[in-house]
Design a protein around this motif. Structure first.
Motif, PDB file in Angstrom:
ATOM      1  N   GLU A 147      -4.688  -8.203 -10.509  1.00  0.00           N
ATOM      2  CA  GLU A 147      -3.923  -8.717  -9.379  1.00  0.00           C
ATOM      3  C   GLU A 147      -2.487  -8.202  -9.460  1.00  0.00           C
ATOM      4  O   GLU A 147      -1.952  -8.018 -10.558  1.00  0.00           O
ATOM      5  CB  GLU A 147      -3.886 -10.246  -9.420  1.00  0.00           C
ATOM      6  CG  GLU A 147      -5.237 -10.906  -9.377  1.00  0.00           C
ATOM      7  CD  GLU A 147      -5.697 -11.187  -7.962  1.00  0.00           C
ATOM      8  OE1 GLU A 147      -4.928 -11.751  -7.187  1.00  0.00           O
ATOM      9  OE2 GLU A 147      -6.848 -10.829  -7.643  1.00  0.00           O
ATOM     10  N   SER A 148      -1.851  -8.017  -8.302  1.00  0.00           N
ATOM     11  CA  SER A 148      -0.452  -7.602  -8.321  1.00  0.00           C
ATOM     12  C   SER A 148       0.436  -8.818  -8.614  1.00  0.00           C
ATOM     13  O   SER A 148      -0.008  -9.967  -8.461  1.00  0.00           O
ATOM     14  CB  SER A 148      -0.057  -6.987  -6.985  1.00  0.00           C
ATOM     15  OG  SER A 148      -0.010  -7.997  -6.000  1.00  0.00           O
ATOM     16  N   ALA A 153       1.994 -14.405  -7.565  1.00  0.00           N
ATOM     17  CA  ALA A 153       3.093 -15.291  -7.126  1.00  0.00           C
ATOM     18  C   ALA A 153       2.656 -16.099  -5.909  1.00  0.00           C
ATOM     19  O   ALA A 153       2.890 -17.312  -5.838  1.00  0.00           O
ATOM     20  CB  ALA A 153       4.334 -14.467  -6.812  1.00  0.00           C
ATOM     21  N   ASN A 154       2.029 -15.430  -4.956  1.00  0.00           N
ATOM     22  CA  ASN A 154       1.578 -16.139  -3.751  1.00  0.00           C
ATOM     23  C   ASN A 154       0.536 -17.200  -4.083  1.00  0.00           C
ATOM     24  O   ASN A 154       0.574 -18.304  -3.549  1.00  0.00           O
ATOM     25  CB  ASN A 154       0.989 -15.154  -2.737  1.00  0.00           C
ATOM     26  CG  ASN A 154       2.076 -14.364  -2.039  1.00  0.00           C
ATOM     27  OD1 ASN A 154       3.236 -14.770  -2.024  1.00  0.00           O
ATOM     28  ND2 ASN A 154       1.725 -13.226  -1.481  1.00  0.00           N
ATOM     29  N   LYS A 155      -0.379 -16.851  -4.983  1.00  0.00           N
ATOM     30  CA  LYS A 155      -1.451 -17.795  -5.303  1.00  0.00           C
ATOM     31  C   LYS A 155      -0.938 -18.996  -6.090  1.00  0.00           C
ATOM     32  O   LYS A 155      -1.495 -20.082  -6.009  1.00  0.00           O
ATOM     33  CB  LYS A 155      -2.566 -17.093  -6.079  1.00  0.00           C
ATOM     34  CG  LYS A 155      -3.429 -16.244  -5.142  1.00  0.00           C
ATOM     35  CD  LYS A 155      -4.369 -15.350  -5.887  1.00  0.00           C
ATOM     36  CE  LYS A 155      -5.174 -14.519  -4.881  1.00  0.00           C
ATOM     37  NZ  LYS A 155      -5.936 -13.455  -5.486  1.00  0.00           N
ATOM     38  N   SER A 159       7.908 -17.489  -6.987  1.00  0.00           N
ATOM     39  CA  SER A 159       8.473 -16.185  -6.632  1.00  0.00           C
ATOM     40  C   SER A 159       7.940 -15.078  -7.543  1.00  0.00           C
ATOM     41  O   SER A 159       7.493 -15.334  -8.662  1.00  0.00           O
ATOM     42  CB  SER A 159       9.997 -16.244  -6.720  1.00  0.00           C
ATOM     43  OG  SER A 159      10.378 -16.233  -8.065  1.00  0.00           O
ATOM     44  N   GLN A 160       8.040 -13.860  -7.037  1.00  0.00           N
ATOM     45  CA  GLN A 160       7.624 -12.692  -7.822  1.00  0.00           C
ATOM     46  C   GLN A 160       8.433 -12.598  -9.106  1.00  0.00           C
ATOM     47  O   GLN A 160       7.919 -12.191 -10.143  1.00  0.00           O
ATOM     48  CB  GLN A 160       7.884 -11.421  -7.022  1.00  0.00           C
ATOM     49  CG  GLN A 160       6.838 -11.106  -5.994  1.00  0.00           C
ATOM     50  CD  GLN A 160       7.063  -9.710  -5.439  1.00  0.00           C
ATOM     51  OE1 GLN A 160       6.745  -8.734  -6.064  1.00  0.00           O
ATOM     52  NE2 GLN A 160       7.639  -9.643  -4.257  1.00  0.00           N
ATOM     53  N   ASN A 161       9.716 -12.943  -8.992  1.00  0.00           N
ATOM     54  CA  ASN A 161      10.595 -12.820 -10.159  1.00  0.00           C
ATOM     55  C   ASN A 161      10.112 -13.703 -11.310  1.00  0.00           C
ATOM     56  O   ASN A 161      10.120 -13.289 -12.471  1.00  0.00           O
ATOM     57  CB  ASN A 161      12.031 -13.174  -9.775  1.00  0.00           C
ATOM     58  CG  ASN A 161      12.991 -12.891 -10.910  1.00  0.00           C
ATOM     59  OD1 ASN A 161      13.005 -11.802 -11.471  1.00  0.00           O
ATOM     60  ND2 ASN A 161      13.764 -13.888 -11.293  1.00  0.00           N
ATOM     61  N   ILE A 162       9.661 -14.906 -10.949  1.00  0.00           N
ATOM     62  CA  ILE A 162       9.185 -15.821 -11.989  1.00  0.00           C
ATOM     63  C   ILE A 162       7.972 -15.226 -12.703  1.00  0.00           C
ATOM     64  O   ILE A 162       7.888 -15.243 -13.931  1.00  0.00           O
ATOM     65  CB  ILE A 162       8.836 -17.190 -11.370  1.00  0.00           C
ATOM     66  CG1 ILE A 162      10.130 -17.906 -10.996  1.00  0.00           C
ATOM     67  CG2 ILE A 162       8.016 -18.041 -12.328  1.00  0.00           C
ATOM     68  CD1 ILE A 162       9.930 -19.033 -10.040  1.00  0.00           C
ATOM     69  N   ILE A 163       7.050 -14.669 -11.918  1.00  0.00           N
ATOM     70  CA  ILE A 163       5.851 -14.081 -12.523  1.00  0.00           C
ATOM     71  C   ILE A 163       6.239 -12.868 -13.369  1.00  0.00           C
ATOM     72  O   ILE A 163       5.753 -12.694 -14.494  1.00  0.00           O
ATOM     73  CB  ILE A 163       4.823 -13.688 -11.431  1.00  0.00           C
ATOM     74  CG1 ILE A 163       4.408 -14.922 -10.623  1.00  0.00           C
ATOM     75  CG2 ILE A 163       3.590 -13.022 -12.052  1.00  0.00           C
ATOM     76  CD1 ILE A 163       3.748 -16.027 -11.409  1.00  0.00           C
TER      77      ILE A 163
END
Lengths: 184, 273
Positions: A147-148, A153-155, A159-163
């Motif tokens: 997974e990207s 992050a969406n799932k 935020s993307q940054n946290i992931i």
């Protein structure tokens, strides 16, 4: 439907088992195959091949984690297909013949690789056991499912940054762990 | 190490870890249905009343109830008070730290570890929003997670920074988190209470950044639901209040948890950062 009931149906050789399994986990398996192949038609074929493979292997096999088993088989089929699609060697009949021989005469490098793979695989599995569940989910989502960062992050509604930060920390911990286990 | 060795090793991880991740990442992917529509003006009054009554009936008492509510403490920053965030720099591939020592105003919060996400629909705006700003999500029915009139490129003037609407959550401010005003100097701060919201109004000035003299904040804290909606921008307080009055807000079934936040400090100054 309960997984054990689906497995019972496999044992009874009821084709409804395939329908139930496909309905229950087919989309997840397809999503993961698509992560590998980036082609939804090929991904769908992989799921169909995996369902056939399960039909042939259950019985005698009775998997403890049916969902994971289907998805694992699907992913392996997808990886093989990716390998097949991208391998330049396949253009040569001679190379195909050598591939056949390679199965029974593995090179020294292959033997070493297999040993490293086995040790590394066990170490990664043990390492995952040391992680909190949330981190483990993110790691498996990224590096097993493909997974990207954005999808994860969406799932997980963050935020993307946290992931990205979490993955960075997990990789750092993994490196430290592998060094400690003398695998690096 | 060769990619295929890594790939083969990763592939052999335990089924239970795979199943665990699938359960978390693929659970109800379409389950974004609203749990409850919150009417700003009336409905939450009943919710609080019902919650308080339930606590009394259970003999827990109002003190126990108050513990789970989302409370704000707002104050001027102390001299040399330091705030920092850690972030992942996509360019260097390393963790970086940003430190601020010059915050003007600080809001800290107590609240639950988890709460439900909220979305809103706006029914009145003083200027058209910038729909292309992709930091915020809008679903097909027009429910949003944030909204701004700010334009991200080109010349910026005051009209383009009229308003920002953002939503923050109690779990975000766990672990010494804070909401900061960095570049605006608060001149007048008033508190208000309207239906289920504690309101903080901050009239502020800026040092003419991009031609902007005023920077105002209309902060709506829902203590029972655990979220705070911040309206900010160069619009005057009355305009921000008008936008707020015309917001339709609903809670969703998505759970916001403190464990999803690596940084617990947020900055409110629109147009910066």
């Amino acid at each position: 439907m309960d997984n054990s009931k689906i497995i019972d149906m496999f044992f009874e050789r009821s084709e409804q088992a395939i329908v139930e399994l496909s309905q229950q986990y087919g989309n997840q398996a397809k999503a993961i195959a698509n992560n590998v192949l980036n082609n939804i038609d090929d991904a769908e074929e992989c799921v169909n091949d995996a369902l056939l493979s399960l039909w042939n292997s259950i019985p005698p096999m009775r998997p403890n984690h049916l969902q994971a088993y289907l998805i694992k088989v699907t992913k392996n089929i997808a990886l093989n297909r990716l390998d097949y699609n991208t391998s330049k060697k396949r253009n040569s009949h001679y190379d195909i013949a050598l591939d056949e021989l390679q199965d029974c005469i593995p090179s020294r490098e292959n033997i070493e690789s297999k040993i490293i793979e086995q040790e590394l695989s066990k170490a990664i599995d043990d390492f995952l056991g040391t992680l909190p569940k949330d981190d483990r989910v993110i790691f498996v989502g990224r590096y097993w499912m493909g997974e990207s960062v954005l999808e994860i992050a969406n799932k997980l509604h963050c935020s993307q940054n946290i992931i990205a930060v979490k993955l960075f920390r997990i990789r750092k911990r993994l490196k430290h762990y592998l060094k400690k286990e003398r695998l690096l | 190490m060769k990619k295929d060795v890594i790939s083969n090793s990763i592939n052999k991880i335990s089924d239970e870890y795979i199943e665990e991740a699938i359960d978390e990442l693929y659970k109800n992917p379409l389950d974004n249905a609203p749990k409850e529509i919150v009417n700003m003006k009336r409905k939450n009054f009943y919710r609080i009343a019902v919650a308080m009554a339930a606590c009394l009936i259970l003999g827990v008492g109002t003190i126990a109830c108050a513990k789970i509510l989302f409370n704000v403490n707002h104050r001027e920053a102390k001299p040399n008070e330091i705030f920092s965030i850690e972030y992942f720099d996509q360019v260097t591939g390393e963790m970086e730290t940003n430190v601020w020592e010059d915050a003007k105003y600080v809001m800290t919060f107590d609240g639950p570890d988890e709460c439900n996400a909220v979305e809103f629909k706006e029914h009145w705006l003083p200027a058209a929003p910038n729909e292309s700003r992709n930091a915020f999500q809008t679903n097909s029915e027009g429910w949003r997670t944030g909204l701004t009139s700010e334009f991200s490129e080109g010349d910026v003037d005051e009209s383009m920074l009229e308003y920002f609407i953002e939503v923050y959550y109690a779990p975000q401010f766990k672990n010494d988190g804070a909401m900061l005003i960095l570049y605006c100097t608060p001149e007048e701060i008033t508190e208000d209470h309207r239906s289920n919201y504690d309101i903080i109004k901050i009239r502020g000035t800026r040092d003419g950044y991009k031609g902007i003299e005023d920077s105002n904040f209309y902060i709506m804290l829902n203590e029972s639901a655990g979220y705070v909606i911040v309206l900010s921008g160069s619009s005057d307080i009355e305009t921000l209040e008008h936008i707020a009055n015309e917001l339709e807000i609903r809670e969703t079934s998505n759970v916001i948890s403190s464990k999803y936040y690596s940084n617990h400090v947020v900055f409110l100054d629109p147009g910066r950062g």
